[in-house]
Design a protein around this motif. Structure first.
Motif, short mmCIF file in Angstrom:
data_model
loop_
_atom_site.label_atom_id
_atom_site.label_comp_id
_atom_site.label_asym_id
_atom_site.label_seq_id
_atom_site.Cartn_x
_atom_site.Cartn_y
_atom_site.Cartn_z
N UNK A 123 5.51 -78.03 -101.10
CA UNK A 123 6.38 -76.84 -101.04
C UNK A 123 5.54 -75.59 -101.26
N UNK A 124 6.19 -74.42 -101.10
CA UNK A 124 5.49 -73.13 -101.21
C UNK A 124 4.74 -72.97 -102.53
N UNK A 125 5.44 -73.33 -103.61
CA UNK A 125 4.87 -73.14 -104.94
C UNK A 125 3.63 -74.01 -105.16
N UNK A 126 3.72 -75.27 -104.74
CA UNK A 126 2.60 -76.21 -104.92
C UNK A 126 1.42 -75.78 -104.05
N UNK A 127 1.76 -75.31 -102.84
CA UNK A 127 0.69 -74.85 -101.95
C UNK A 127 -0.03 -73.66 -102.56
N UNK A 128 0.76 -72.76 -103.13
CA UNK A 128 0.21 -71.57 -103.77
C UNK A 128 -0.74 -71.99 -104.90
N UNK A 129 -0.31 -72.96 -105.68
CA UNK A 129 -1.10 -73.47 -106.80
C UNK A 129 -2.39 -74.13 -106.29
N UNK A 130 -2.24 -74.86 -105.20
CA UNK A 130 -3.39 -75.55 -104.62
C UNK A 130 -4.43 -74.53 -104.11
N UNK A 131 -3.94 -73.50 -103.43
CA UNK A 131 -4.86 -72.47 -102.92
C UNK A 131 -5.59 -71.78 -104.07
N UNK A 132 -4.83 -71.56 -105.14
CA UNK A 132 -5.41 -70.85 -106.29
C UNK A 132 -6.53 -71.66 -106.94
N UNK A 133 -6.35 -72.96 -107.00
CA UNK A 133 -7.27 -73.78 -107.79
C UNK A 133 -8.30 -74.57 -106.98
N UNK A 134 -8.00 -74.83 -105.70
CA UNK A 134 -8.91 -75.72 -104.97
C UNK A 134 -9.57 -75.09 -103.75
N UNK A 174 -15.50 -67.89 -104.72
CA UNK A 174 -16.17 -68.91 -105.55
C UNK A 174 -15.73 -68.87 -107.01
N UNK A 175 -15.01 -67.83 -107.36
CA UNK A 175 -14.71 -67.60 -108.78
C UNK A 175 -14.01 -68.78 -109.44
N UNK A 176 -13.13 -69.44 -108.69
CA UNK A 176 -12.36 -70.53 -109.34
C UNK A 176 -13.05 -71.88 -109.20
N UNK A 177 -14.32 -71.87 -108.80
CA UNK A 177 -15.05 -73.12 -108.55
C UNK A 177 -14.24 -74.04 -107.65
#
Lengths: 238, 407
Positions: A75-86, A158-161
């Protein structure tokens, strides 16, 4: 380790009554630590492929597995989280936030991740030094050259590794010398940090630097060459 | 927060223009409410002064069916009940009634009011408007003050004799001779041609009363104390055959006028708020539209739509707060000026402005109550916030890829 796996990926855009096939049946996989270039003429589907792998758009058909997780089902929220961290993104036209300084732009993702101030500051300062922007931390985007802005974008990516950095024509707006310097810097990051890079370009000098070149034509992979290997073409029609 | 604050100042000119628009709207609304409320208070105070006080105590049933035989025989009990009630500034015992006044030349129906000539409050009603003669003196019974219109009709002047006829307390016709002590001119034709002032002593002789009154006018510190004082007085006088009425019930015409005028003021305020809302919508929507690509990029980087929504709402809130500080300053400045100097409408109004039977000063003084300002600020703030919702929702629903590549 397989970081990206794309299976039978199709993307169709609808423009009024017109149906545009942007990607038709793409299959590919990326191993962790690869430095891969997706090349091809304008309209070949490079940006569409990167957008789909980055979870910015949804495919019409097919699956995209990122570190084993099917992102087409998120979903949108999980995708957003994934983009942020991975995933880290570098866009063609820098896309920095104009009201923030170089430091604050690079810091943006870490702020969203909630990293504590001291750790965040140390990390961002190290990154900016690594991309050659020491001393320019307090400059706003309009006070920097295109090359410097793109370096900030790389530092931000690169900031979020992240597991994967997607760069969509990162050198398109730079002169050749600055563009090559940026690619060299990304290669260096790839080596030292082990970050996987997937870069779209139609610049042959960038392709020369890559260790793997995937050529797209009319939404299909026309060749997939690993530099240093004997002609490892594994795909279809010209 | 930092980003929202910086975003606001990206286009300094546009933000300043919007702030001035919102601020001026607020300032205009404050001045308009201040002058409106101030004008109403002046009207009500004038009506109360000319009428029967902020609270009127009179014989039961008098308001519906007034007649000279309805008498409060023992006003001492009422005076006792009025002791120690907070905010009661002055109390005036009166006899009011209707009758016929005659001179050698003519006669006319009149309303009379009998007061204690020593009471400053009652004296202040007509004494300032005397154009000839003097005010009633303490202790005298046979003097009367009449208006200029009535004097002309009766063809009398100061010192001339008139006869007052009416129904006394036992419903018999009674009459008494009075000498014109003074002639007043208020400019209110209802007063000048119809209203006479006599002393309590004179009225008692005229109506055949040994004691008693028909009305107690209670004056409070201000009209806003009525709600506090009224229930206390009603509970203290509950056992007596009297009615205790606020000015709104004694002067319903004045109340209706104030309510109607208030409605007009609210309409004006509504128009101002719509203008303010459109100004904010324009600024925020424009600033969102021109940042579509940037928002798309932020969403691509992992900013949650919820956070983006909050960021725009914070921008709107900040714009609203800054505008309210500006508007509040301007509004208070305007209010202070009109509260001290006043708004002089002399050139735009007749010599004597009367409305709903009261004399209105042509100079309006602003009066702003804290609750009104508070209410206005909350309304402006909520209007601003509501207006920011649409751009905020629009931004938070952006598809990142479309926003980045199509804008």
């Amino acid at each position: 380790m397989e970081i990206v796996k794309v299976e039978n990926l199709r993307k169709i855009y609808h423009q009024d009554a017109l149906e545009i096939q942007a990607l038709s049946g793409i299959n590919l996989s990326l191993e962790s630590g690869e430095f891969t270039v997706v090349a091809g003429p304008s309209g070949s589907g490079k940006s569409t492929l990167l957008n789909l792998i980055g979870g910015l758009d949804r495919p019409t058909e097919g699956r995209i597995l990122l570190a084993g997780e099917d992102i087409t089902r998120l979903g949108k929220g999980r995708l957003s989280h994934l983009r942020l961290n991975k995933i880290g993104f570098v866009f063609q036209s820098y896309n920095l936030i104009p009201v923030l300084t170089a430091y604050e732009n690079a810091e943006f993702i870490l702020l969203l991740q909630g990293m504590p101030y001291q750790k965040r500051r140390q990390h961002v300062m190290e990154l900016l030094e690594e991309v050659g922007l020491k001393g320019l931390e307090n400059r706003r985007p309009y006070e920097m050259s295109g090359g410097q802005q793109q370096r900030v974008a790389v530092a931000r990516a690169l900031a979020s590794n992240p597991d994967l950095v997607l760069a969509d024509e990162p050198t398109a707006n730079l002169d050749s010398k600055t563009g090559l310097a940026l690619i060299d810097m990304m290669l260096d990051m790839n080596k030292t940090r082990g970050v996987t890079f997937l870069i779209s370009t139609h610049d042959t000098r960038v392709m020369d630097k890559a260790r793997r070149v995937i050529l797209l034509r009319d939404g299909q992979i026309s060749s997939d060459v690993r530099i240093g290997e004997s002609l490892a073409q594994n795909s279809a029609s010209p | 927060m930092k980003m929202a604050s910086r975003n606001l100042w990206r286009n300094v000119r546009r933000t300043l223009i919007t702030m001035v628009a919102i601020g001026l709207g607020l300032a205009l609304a404050m001045i308009s409410i201040g002058l409106g409320d101030g004008g109403h208070e002046q009207m009500i105070e004038s009506g109360v002064r000319m009428g029967a006080g902020h609270i009127t105590v009179q014989p039961l049933g008098y308001q519906k069916n007034p007649s000279n035989d309805k008498i409060i025989t023992d006003d001492a009990l009422i005076m006792e009940a009025l002791k120690d009630i907070p905010h009661v500034r002055e109390v005036s015992s009166r006899i009011v009634g209707k009758g016929l006044i005659s001179s050698a030349a003519n006669s006319s129906g009149i309303a009379f009011r009998a007061v204690d000539p020593g009471k400053a409050r009652d004296k202040s009603l007509l004494a300032p408007h005397l154009i000839s003669g003097d005010y009633l003196a303490v202790g005298e019974a046979g003097s009367i003050l009449i208006g200029e219109g009535l004097a002309q009709k009766l063809k009398v002047s100061v010192g001339k004799k008139v006869v007052l006829m009416g129904q006394d307390a036992s419903r018999e016709v009674s009459s008494a001779l009075f000498r014109v002590k003074g002639i007043y001119k208020t400019g209110v034709s209802d007063l000048d041609g119809y209203f006479c002032l006599i002393s309590l002593k004179g009225a008692r002789q005229f109506l055949g009363l040994e004691q008693g009154i028909t009305q107690v006018a209670v004056y409070l510190d201000s009209q806003f104390e009525v709600e506090k004082a009224l229930p206390i007085l009603r509970s203290r006088l509950g056992s007596l055959p009297v009615e205790v009425l606020p000015w709104q019930e004694v002067m319903p015409d004045l109340l209706r006028f104030v309510q109607l005028d208030d409605a007009g003021n609210y309409l004006f305020l509504g128009i101002i708020l719509v203008i303010v809302a459109l100004g904010i919508l324009n600024t925020i929507l424009m600033s969102v539209l021109e940042r579509t690509r940037e928002f798309g990029m932020m969403l691509a980087l992992g900013l949650s739509p919820h956070f983006l929504f909050l960021m725009i709402i914070f921008e709107t809130t900040l714009l609203a707060l800054l505008s309210m500080v500006l508007g509040g300053g301007l509004g208070f400045g305007g209010h202070h000026y009109f509260a001290t100097v006043g708004l002089d409408l002399t050139g735009l109004t007749p010599e004597r402005l009367t409305l709903a039977g009261t004399i209105i000063s042509p100079v309006l003084y602003s009066h702003l109550r804290l609750m009104r300002i508070f209410g206005l600020l909350i309304i402006i703030f909520l209007v601003t916030l509501t207006t920011g919702l649409y751009p905020a929702v629009k931004a938070s629903r952006l598809a990142p890829v479309k926003a980045i590549y199509q804008y």
